[in-house]
Write a protein that holds these residues in place. Structure first.
Motif, mmCIF file in Angstrom:
data_model
loop_
_atom_site.group_PDB
_atom_site.id
_atom_site.type_symbol
_atom_site.label_atom_id
_atom_site.label_comp_id
_atom_site.label_asym_id
_atom_site.label_seq_id
_atom_site.Cartn_x
_atom_site.Cartn_y
_atom_site.Cartn_z
ATOM 1 N N GLY A 1 18.155 5.529 -7.191
ATOM 2 C CA GLY A 1 18.012 4.083 -6.963
ATOM 3 C C GLY A 1 16.647 3.640 -6.451
ATOM 4 O O GLY A 1 16.434 2.449 -6.212
ATOM 5 N N LEU A 2 15.748 4.566 -6.283
ATOM 6 C CA LEU A 2 14.431 4.213 -5.737
ATOM 7 C C LEU A 2 13.665 3.303 -6.705
ATOM 8 O O LEU A 2 13.685 3.515 -7.913
ATOM 9 C CB LEU A 2 13.617 5.493 -5.495
ATOM 10 N N VAL A 3 13.014 2.291 -6.133
ATOM 11 C CA VAL A 3 12.171 1.405 -6.949
ATOM 12 C C VAL A 3 10.718 1.778 -6.659
ATOM 13 O O VAL A 3 10.289 1.796 -5.506
ATOM 14 C CB VAL A 3 12.440 -0.075 -6.601
ATOM 15 N N VAL A 4 9.990 2.106 -7.709
ATOM 16 C CA VAL A 4 8.627 2.613 -7.560
ATOM 17 C C VAL A 4 7.668 1.742 -8.375
ATOM 18 O O VAL A 4 7.944 1.417 -9.524
ATOM 19 C CB VAL A 4 8.530 4.077 -8.092
ATOM 20 N N GLN A 5 6.553 1.403 -7.746
ATOM 21 C CA GLN A 5 5.494 0.698 -8.496
ATOM 22 C C GLN A 5 4.232 1.555 -8.434
ATOM 23 O O GLN A 5 3.788 1.930 -7.347
ATOM 24 C CB GLN A 5 5.207 -0.656 -7.861
ATOM 25 N N THR A 6 3.694 1.848 -9.595
ATOM 26 C CA THR A 6 2.534 2.747 -9.610
ATOM 27 C C THR A 6 1.203 2.005 -9.677
ATOM 28 O O THR A 6 0.149 2.616 -9.541
ATOM 29 C CB THR A 6 2.601 3.720 -10.811
ATOM 30 N N ALA A 7 1.255 0.700 -9.930
ATOM 31 C CA ALA A 7 -0.018 -0.035 -10.063
ATOM 32 C C ALA A 7 0.104 -1.447 -9.486
ATOM 33 O O ALA A 7 -0.452 -2.399 -10.036
ATOM 34 C CB ALA A 7 -0.442 -0.084 -11.522
ATOM 35 N N SER A 8 0.840 -1.573 -8.367
ATOM 36 C CA SER A 8 0.970 -2.888 -7.720
ATOM 37 C C SER A 8 -0.363 -3.254 -7.056
ATOM 38 O O SER A 8 -1.262 -2.411 -6.924
ATOM 39 C CB SER A 8 2.071 -2.827 -6.650
ATOM 40 N N ALA A 9 -0.471 -4.485 -6.587
ATOM 41 C CA ALA A 9 -1.708 -4.927 -5.923
ATOM 42 C C ALA A 9 -1.995 -4.041 -4.707
ATOM 43 O O ALA A 9 -3.143 -3.657 -4.451
ATOM 44 C CB ALA A 9 -1.567 -6.387 -5.507
ATOM 45 N N LYS A 10 -0.918 -3.705 -3.969
ATOM 46 C CA LYS A 10 -1.076 -2.862 -2.774
ATOM 47 C C LYS A 10 -1.591 -1.456 -3.162
ATOM 48 O O LYS A 10 -2.461 -0.896 -2.502
ATOM 49 C CB LYS A 10 0.295 -2.726 -2.102
ATOM 50 N N VAL A 11 -1.034 -0.914 -4.231
ATOM 51 C CA VAL A 11 -1.441 0.422 -4.707
ATOM 52 C C VAL A 11 -2.902 0.402 -5.153
ATOM 53 O O VAL A 11 -3.699 1.277 -4.768
ATOM 54 C CB VAL A 11 -0.530 0.879 -5.879
ATOM 55 N N LEU A 12 -3.264 -0.604 -5.942
ATOM 56 C CA LEU A 12 -4.638 -0.658 -6.461
ATOM 57 C C LEU A 12 -5.641 -0.867 -5.325
ATOM 58 O O LEU A 12 -6.731 -0.285 -5.339
ATOM 59 C CB LEU A 12 -4.764 -1.758 -7.518
ATOM 60 N N ALA A 13 -5.254 -1.667 -4.336
ATOM 61 C CA ALA A 13 -6.162 -1.879 -3.192
ATOM 62 C C ALA A 13 -6.366 -0.567 -2.447
ATOM 63 O O ALA A 13 -7.485 -0.218 -2.035
ATOM 64 C CB ALA A 13 -5.587 -2.941 -2.263
ATOM 65 N N SER A 14 -5.292 0.199 -2.282
ATOM 66 C CA SER A 14 -5.391 1.489 -1.600
ATOM 67 C C SER A 14 -6.268 2.452 -2.381
ATOM 68 O O SER A 14 -7.134 3.136 -1.831
ATOM 69 C CB SER A 14 -3.984 2.070 -1.405
ATOM 70 N N ARG A 15 -6.051 2.523 -3.698
ATOM 71 C CA ARG A 15 -6.847 3.429 -4.544
ATOM 72 C C ARG A 15 -8.329 3.061 -4.515
ATOM 73 O O ARG A 15 -9.187 3.935 -4.458
ATOM 74 C CB ARG A 15 -6.348 3.361 -5.990
ATOM 75 N N ARG A 16 -8.602 1.748 -4.532
ATOM 76 C CA ARG A 16 -10.020 1.327 -4.501
ATOM 77 C C ARG A 16 -10.650 1.754 -3.180
ATOM 78 O O ARG A 16 -11.789 2.220 -3.144
ATOM 79 C CB ARG A 16 -10.124 -0.188 -4.688
ATOM 80 N N MET A 17 -9.900 1.605 -2.102
ATOM 81 C CA MET A 17 -10.419 1.999 -0.782
ATOM 82 C C MET A 17 -10.678 3.506 -0.745
ATOM 83 O O MET A 17 -11.728 3.965 -0.278
ATOM 84 C CB MET A 17 -9.394 1.610 0.296
ATOM 85 N N VAL A 18 -9.717 4.290 -1.241
ATOM 86 C CA VAL A 18 -9.887 5.746 -1.266
ATOM 87 C C VAL A 18 -11.124 6.114 -2.087
ATOM 88 O O VAL A 18 -11.932 6.952 -1.681
ATOM 89 C CB VAL A 18 -8.621 6.439 -1.843
#
Ligand code: SF4
Length: 240
Positions: free
Chosen positions: A75-92
């Motif tokens: 039942g897990l809901v996963v987003q691999t490219a949400s705004a939060k994810v992309l912001a984190s990746r850009r920071m990394v």
């Protein structure tokens, strides 16, 4: 649903994944690519680079987790490219650009996400190492040797041979070189000599075709592991 599979949602798509697998692999199996620099199928994932973060849960209580280590859950809901994810990746990526300014792969990954410059202070302009540890893990888990390790503490932390001297344990297999995502580890082969980690290794030619098989030290290591005579490794796989 089979007993050993888990139903979850990735990027709005209902998917099934084998129980116990990770979000990274479940996504990959369903054609969703998650970027990573420190994952390799032959190694136990350790989540060092933090590029593979994904957002899990439903708003407003979502959180970021490393997809390479997080197991699938029913039942897990996963987003691999949400705004939060992309912001984190850009920071990394900005942090990695500052840590390893000469690493072309990082510049490319950053550019793919629209990051051209880092706002952080850059270190040594020639630095490429991102301390992902894949070389150390490969040496330990694949080569079975543990000739290199992480030395010193941040900010001087680096991968090194013991006491920064030629490692007696190294067999010159080059696995660490080939797995390094940023091309950090110096390696040359010339006139039957391989040089890696500052140590020279004589290469063994195939008894039949004469092509180099690998360093004598590596073949001796295999002979010790298998109990077979070292001469039994003097024929390359094409001539066997
Ligand atoms: S070349 Fe040496 S340090 Fe690198 S993986 Fe092989 S044994 Fe380990």
């Amino acid at each position: 649903m089979k007993n050993d599979s888990v139903s979850l949602t990735i990027d709005g798509k209902p998917v099934q994944a084998p129980a116990g697998t990770t979000l990274l692999l479940a996504a990959k199996d369903n054609g969703i690519d998650i970027p990573t620099l420190c994952y390799h199928p032959e190694l136990k994932p350790e989540g060092h680079c933090r590029l593979c973060v994904v957002e899990i849960g439903a708003a407003p209580s979502t959180r970021l987790v490393n997809s390479c280590t997080y197991p699938v859950e029913p039942g897990l809901v996963v987003q691999t490219a949400s705004a939060k994810v992309l912001a984190s990746r850009r920071m990394v990526l900005e942090l990695l650009m500052a840590q390893a300014p000469a690493a072309e792969i990082i510049k490319q990954m950053a550019a793919d996400l629209g990051v051209i410059e880092t706002r952080f202070t850059k270190g040594d302009p020639a630095a490429r190492c991102i301390l992902c540890g894949q070389c150390v893990r490969t040496c330990r888990e694949v080569a079975g040797v543990s000739a290199i390790s992480m030395a010193f503490r941040t900010p001087k932390k680096r991968v090194a041979t013991p006491f920064k001297e030629e490692s007696e344990a190294c067999i010159g297999c080059g696995s660490c070189v080939f797995i390094c995502p940023t091309g950090t580890i110096a390696y040359t082969e010339k006139d039957g000599i391989r040089t890696v980690w500052g140590r020279k290794f004589e290469l063994q030619p195939c008894a039949k075709c004469g092509n180099y098989i690998g360093p004598k030290a590596q073949l001796e290591h295999w002979a010790k592991l298998t109990g077979d005579p070292v001469e039994s490794f003097y024929t390359c796989k094409d001539c066997r």
